[in-house]
Motif scaffolding. Structure first.
Motif, mmCIF file in Angstrom:
data_model
loop_
_atom_site.group_PDB
_atom_site.id
_atom_site.type_symbol
_atom_site.label_atom_id
_atom_site.label_comp_id
_atom_site.label_asym_id
_atom_site.label_seq_id
_atom_site.Cartn_x
_atom_site.Cartn_y
_atom_site.Cartn_z
ATOM 1 N N GLY A 49 0.830 -1.272 0.070
ATOM 2 C CA GLY A 49 0.184 0.211 -0.207
ATOM 3 C C GLY A 49 0.323 1.297 0.252
ATOM 4 O O GLY A 49 0.459 2.583 0.724
ATOM 5 N N LEU A 50 2.129 1.625 -0.426
ATOM 6 C CA LEU A 50 2.900 2.698 -0.287
ATOM 7 C C LEU A 50 1.955 3.810 -1.773
ATOM 8 O O LEU A 50 1.696 3.791 -2.062
ATOM 9 C CB LEU A 50 4.170 2.478 -1.255
ATOM 10 N N VAL A 51 2.411 4.647 -1.143
ATOM 11 C CA VAL A 51 1.308 5.916 -1.277
ATOM 12 C C VAL A 51 2.495 6.750 -2.436
ATOM 13 O O VAL A 51 3.566 6.689 -1.760
ATOM 14 C CB VAL A 51 0.988 6.395 -0.842
ATOM 15 N N LYS A 52 2.144 6.921 -3.868
ATOM 16 C CA LYS A 52 2.789 7.915 -4.630
ATOM 17 C C LYS A 52 2.220 8.828 -4.617
ATOM 18 O O LYS A 52 0.812 9.037 -5.291
ATOM 19 C CB LYS A 52 3.343 7.032 -5.347
ATOM 20 N N GLU A 53 3.146 10.102 -5.704
ATOM 21 C CA GLU A 53 2.594 11.207 -6.165
ATOM 22 C C GLU A 53 2.310 11.388 -7.663
ATOM 23 O O GLU A 53 3.153 10.794 -8.375
ATOM 24 C CB GLU A 53 3.449 12.875 -5.830
ATOM 25 N N CYS A 54 0.725 11.276 -7.436
ATOM 26 C CA CYS A 54 0.530 11.140 -9.489
ATOM 27 C C CYS A 54 0.735 12.235 -10.399
ATOM 28 O O CYS A 54 1.218 13.425 -9.607
ATOM 29 C CB CYS A 54 -0.720 11.219 -9.238
ATOM 30 N N ASN A 55 0.379 12.717 -11.581
ATOM 31 C CA ASN A 55 0.576 13.525 -12.635
ATOM 32 C C ASN A 55 0.018 14.509 -11.849
ATOM 33 O O ASN A 55 -0.239 15.568 -12.355
ATOM 34 C CB ASN A 55 0.784 12.668 -13.681
ATOM 35 N N ASP A 56 -1.419 14.301 -11.714
ATOM 36 C CA ASP A 56 -2.237 15.230 -11.303
ATOM 37 C C ASP A 56 -1.492 15.667 -9.691
ATOM 38 O O ASP A 56 -2.248 16.680 -9.122
ATOM 39 C CB ASP A 56 -3.420 14.923 -11.053
ATOM 40 N N ASN A 57 -0.750 15.897 -9.131
ATOM 41 C CA ASN A 57 0.037 16.372 -7.801
ATOM 42 C C ASN A 57 -1.382 16.023 -6.943
ATOM 43 O O ASN A 57 -1.061 16.037 -5.570
ATOM 44 C CB ASN A 57 0.003 17.566 -7.954
ATOM 45 N N THR A 58 -2.050 14.505 -6.627
ATOM 46 C CA THR A 58 -2.887 14.395 -5.823
ATOM 47 C C THR A 58 -1.707 12.737 -5.413
ATOM 48 O O THR A 58 -1.304 12.362 -5.972
ATOM 49 C CB THR A 58 -3.892 13.717 -5.747
ATOM 50 N N ASP A 112 9.380 2.968 -17.447
ATOM 51 C CA ASP A 112 9.882 1.764 -17.679
ATOM 52 C C ASP A 112 11.644 1.541 -17.648
ATOM 53 O O ASP A 112 11.584 -0.051 -17.707
ATOM 54 C CB ASP A 112 8.936 0.931 -18.887
ATOM 55 N N ASP A 113 11.754 2.150 -18.318
ATOM 56 C CA ASP A 113 12.926 2.204 -17.780
ATOM 57 C C ASP A 113 13.961 3.134 -17.038
ATOM 58 O O ASP A 113 14.863 2.611 -16.715
ATOM 59 C CB ASP A 113 13.862 2.634 -19.473
ATOM 60 N N ASN A 114 13.493 3.329 -16.246
ATOM 61 C CA ASN A 114 13.905 4.077 -14.525
ATOM 62 C C ASN A 114 13.832 2.752 -13.526
ATOM 63 O O ASN A 114 12.953 2.560 -13.347
ATOM 64 C CB ASN A 114 12.808 5.176 -14.039
ATOM 65 N N ASP A 115 15.115 3.063 -12.440
ATOM 66 C CA ASP A 115 14.408 2.350 -11.873
ATOM 67 C C ASP A 115 14.851 3.269 -10.340
ATOM 68 O O ASP A 115 15.138 2.729 -9.459
ATOM 69 C CB ASP A 115 15.986 0.839 -11.833
ATOM 70 N N ASP A 116 14.668 4.433 -10.447
ATOM 71 C CA ASP A 116 14.942 5.225 -9.013
ATOM 72 C C ASP A 116 13.301 5.679 -8.987
ATOM 73 O O ASP A 116 13.206 6.133 -8.084
ATOM 74 C CB ASP A 116 15.071 6.482 -9.499
ATOM 75 N N PHE A 117 11.894 4.616 -9.677
ATOM 76 C CA PHE A 117 10.959 5.216 -8.904
ATOM 77 C C PHE A 117 10.579 4.750 -7.662
ATOM 78 O O PHE A 117 10.091 5.254 -6.650
ATOM 79 C CB PHE A 117 9.383 4.418 -10.152
ATOM 80 N N LEU A 118 10.903 3.675 -7.320
ATOM 81 C CA LEU A 118 11.123 3.455 -5.257
ATOM 82 C C LEU A 118 12.595 3.337 -4.980
ATOM 83 O O LEU A 118 12.993 2.901 -5.414
ATOM 84 C CB LEU A 118 11.113 1.716 -5.350
ATOM 85 N N THR A 119 12.196 4.364 -3.439
ATOM 86 C CA THR A 119 13.992 4.422 -3.131
ATOM 87 C C THR A 119 13.935 2.389 -2.332
ATOM 88 O O THR A 119 12.881 2.098 -2.368
ATOM 89 C CB THR A 119 13.689 5.181 -1.666
ATOM 90 N N MET A 120 15.465 2.694 -2.146
ATOM 91 C CA MET A 120 15.743 1.404 -1.858
ATOM 92 C C MET A 120 15.307 1.406 -0.776
ATOM 93 O O MET A 120 15.740 -0.232 -0.067
ATOM 94 C CB MET A 120 17.272 1.591 -1.681
ATOM 95 N N ALA A 121 15.154 2.182 -0.006
ATOM 96 C CA ALA A 121 14.385 1.974 1.944
ATOM 97 C C ALA A 121 13.000 1.537 1.049
ATOM 98 O O ALA A 121 12.624 0.283 2.199
ATOM 99 C CB ALA A 121 14.260 3.265 2.254
ATOM 100 N N GLU A 122 12.232 2.005 0.413
ATOM 101 C CA GLU A 122 11.307 0.937 0.381
ATOM 102 C C GLU A 122 11.233 -0.181 -0.193
ATOM 103 O O GLU A 122 10.264 -0.518 -0.079
ATOM 104 C CB GLU A 122 10.560 2.434 -0.819
#
Length: 621
Positions: free
Chosen positions: A87-96, A113-123
């Motif tokens: 249930g991780l909460v992330k910011e959407c493109n509409d800032n919600t 799809d080519d970015n591995d930094d979406f989730l932090t290492m801690a997450e």
């Protein structure tokens, strides 16, 4: 097309290790094979579907020490599906802020799809910990190779392996490159600047970031007190009774700073997504034991322990023990006052310079004794709270915090209250407050940071020599890192750090009106505390697992309680002052009524604000 966990490959030969599992040295081979199979098995078969491999291959084990160390990781897709599961909460493109789902992943800010930094290492490490903890027994009746380690359906395998001593520890690895960047922006360059709280959150998680955010905020909140206190101290140094203005400022300050922090904390946690994150169902804590039965709420089979037995343990054993410790603390306090009287008498008889220095010795000795008693009592409180057999970790923590705070409050502040309201000796109150505050700060810096850092540096040198002496033709970098980190101390959480700030807040808010330099010393201590705590987190202790947090928890209530006590104390000190007494030379009753009314108005105002805030929350919900 919906992606399912069954599509994932759990046999990647090379992956980024995120978590280390250390098994006991003489663990059975069948146990290792069983654990490996459960970790890499598909979710539909009761596994965690993670990546798993030993730290050393067969050839390296013959050359190096067989440490029984294993590395755990996960594919990118597995981590994204795990983020949805927790249930991780992330910011959407509409800032919600919304709970992440894999199906709508492209609607979230920063996802590619080519970015591995979406989730932090801690997450990522939090997700792996969550998956390992949710590995549950199915048809097994015991851990293979250990018939005494019984299992039952639904039991957490990781917790059973830990309590049975088969797994020694599970810890997340440091990312040395990211850690170096964090250190450079955090504490290696001693400059006056804001802490990189967002970077701390990205590396250590919300709980640690909130502590450092609160430490920074509290330090800046102390600066107005220090700025006012310095000239106040210089110009009315010898007049101990002219403290009414400073006490009045104390009344406002101790309440306002906590209200402002609440707003700042809510802003931070909303930005991080934890303010709106749904709480996970809390599992029974690892130390909880009882008769096996069916939980009426979850329908799962788990240990059950009657509530009345726990209450009997609390009221018939824990409560009398705490009262006995409080009595002993008061007894030690009276010995301190006998020492003060002896030192004063000796000074009055001789009048020499060395006896004037001797006047501070009883306070220094008492401050050291207080620190020793606090630490010894902490161990006893942990043992008692564990023995009470609380089912949930939150209940365990609440009872532990209550025990520790009651004793620490009496142990640290009882002598000051006695001097202020029984002896009414403002000169002795100033001397005692200064000595207790400064001595406790020096001791905390030595015990909590300098000593562990020195021991860790010594061990680091030994590990490097050992690795350099190896003749194995291997890349020893990862081996060295894991072996070094597994021997580091385990960070036990923010309890002691918040407790130190809580006591500091008490020294400043309760009696700093008679020692205005208290806030200045607290500011100086906290500037070094920020750096020493940062050093401790990065180089002394193992990296802790990230824990999502929406606030500083029970400590907010603790600080607010201290604020209420501060209001009452400062009103009483104002009522005792010669200036206020001069306004009511004939009637002490009028003075008492005015002081009590002032206290009540302040407390009513605080309660009203709290009710309005709760009403706003209900409307928003």
């Amino acid at each position: 097309m919906k992606v399912t966990l069954s599509a994932l490959d759990t046999f990647e030969s090379s992956f980024t290790p995120l978590v280390v599992i250390e098994l006991v040295q003489d663990v059975k081979e069948e146990t290792k094979e069983w654990l490996k199979n459960r970790i890499i098995a598909k979710k539909k078969d009761g596994g965690a579907q993670l990546l798993f491999r030993p730290l050393l291959n067969k050839y390296e084990k013959e050359t190096l020490e067989n440490q029984n160390l294993y590395l755990v990781g996960a594919s990118r897709l597995r981590l994204l599906l795990g983020a949805e599961a927790v249930g991780l909460v992330k910011e959407c493109n509409d800032n919600t802020m919304r709970a992440f789902t894999y199906g709508t992943r492209h609607n979230f800010k920063g996802f590619d799809d080519d970015n591995d930094d979406f989730l932090t290492m801690a997450e990522c490490q939090f997700i792996i910990k969550h998956e390992l903890e949710n590995l549950r027994a199915r048809d097994e009746k015991m851990i293979p190779g250990y018939p005494q380690a019984k299992l039952y359906p639904g039991k957490s395998l990781l917790r059973r392996l830990l309590t049975s001593g088969i797994i020694i520890q599970v810890f997340p690895l440091h990312d040395n490159e990211a850690l170096k960047k964090l250190e450079d922006s955090w504490y290696t360059r001693f400059t006056l600047k804001y802490q990189p709280v967002d970077s701390i959150r990205g590396y250590f998680g919300e709980t640690i970031a909130l502590y450092f955010g609160f430490l920074e905020y509290f330090t800046f909140a102390l600066i107005p007190m220090a700025v006012i206190g310095l000239p106040y101290y210089m110009f009315v140094w010898e007049d101990y009774d002219k403290y009414v203005i400073f006490a009045s400022f104390n009344l406002i300050w101790s309440t306002v700073i906590l209200e402002v922090w609440k707003r700042g904390c809510a802003n931070m946690t909303y930005r991080w997504g934890t303010l709106v994150m749904k709480r996970q169902f809390e599992e029974p804590r690892p130390g909880f034991h009882g008769v096996l039965g069916i939980n009426s709420v979850t329908g799962r089979e788990e240990p059950l322990y009657p509530s009345y037995k726990r209450q009997l343990r609390i009221y018939l054993v824990s409560l009398p023990f705490v009262c006995l410790c409080l009595y002993f603390s008061l007894y030690v306090m009276m010995i301190y006052f006998d020492m003060e009287a002896w030192a004063l008498e000796l000074h009055e008889d001789s009048g020499s310079e060395w006896t004037s220095v001797l006047l501070y010795v009883p306070s220094i000795i008492y401050a050291i004794v207080i620190e020793i008693m606090n630490r010894l009592y902490r161990y006893a409180a942990e043992f008692l709270t564990s023995w009470e057999n609380h089912r949930l970790e939150s209940a365990y923590q609440n009872h532990l915090v209550l025990k520790v705070l009651v004793f620490n409050f009496l142990n640290c502040f009882a002598s000051l209250f006695y001097i202020a309201f029984v002896l009414r000796d403002m000169k002795l109150l100033r001397q005692s407050l200064a000595t207790l505050l400064i001595t406790s700060q020096i001791l905390n810096q030595i015990v909590e940071s300098l000593l562990p850092y020195w021991l860790q540096r010594k061990h680091h040198v030994q590990v490097k020599r050992k690795v350099q002496a190896l003749k194995a033709d291997i890349d020893a970098t990862l081996y060295e890192q894991v072996v070094l980190e597994k021997e580091m101390g385990t960070y036990l959480g923010t309890f002691d750090d918040y407790l130190e700030l809580f006591l500091q807040f008490g020294y400043v808010s309760l009696f700093s009106c008679v020692y205005p330099l208290a806030a200045a010393f607290a500011v100086l201590n906290n500037f070094t505390e920020v750096n020493s705590d940062a050093l401790k987190m990065c180089r002394v202790f193992k990296r802790p697992f990230s824990e999502p947090s929406a606030s500083i928890g029970v400590w907010q209530l603790a600080f607010e309680t201290m604020s209420v006590i501060s209001v009452v104390t400062n009103c009483a000190l104002i009522g005792m002052s010669p200036q206020v007494n001069a306004l009511f030379p004939e009637s002490k009753v009028d003075l008492i009524l005015i002081v009590v009314a002032a206290e009540q108005m302040k407390l009513v105002a605080e309660n009203l604000k709290e009710e309005l805030r709760e009403g706003e929350k209900e409307k928003a919900a």
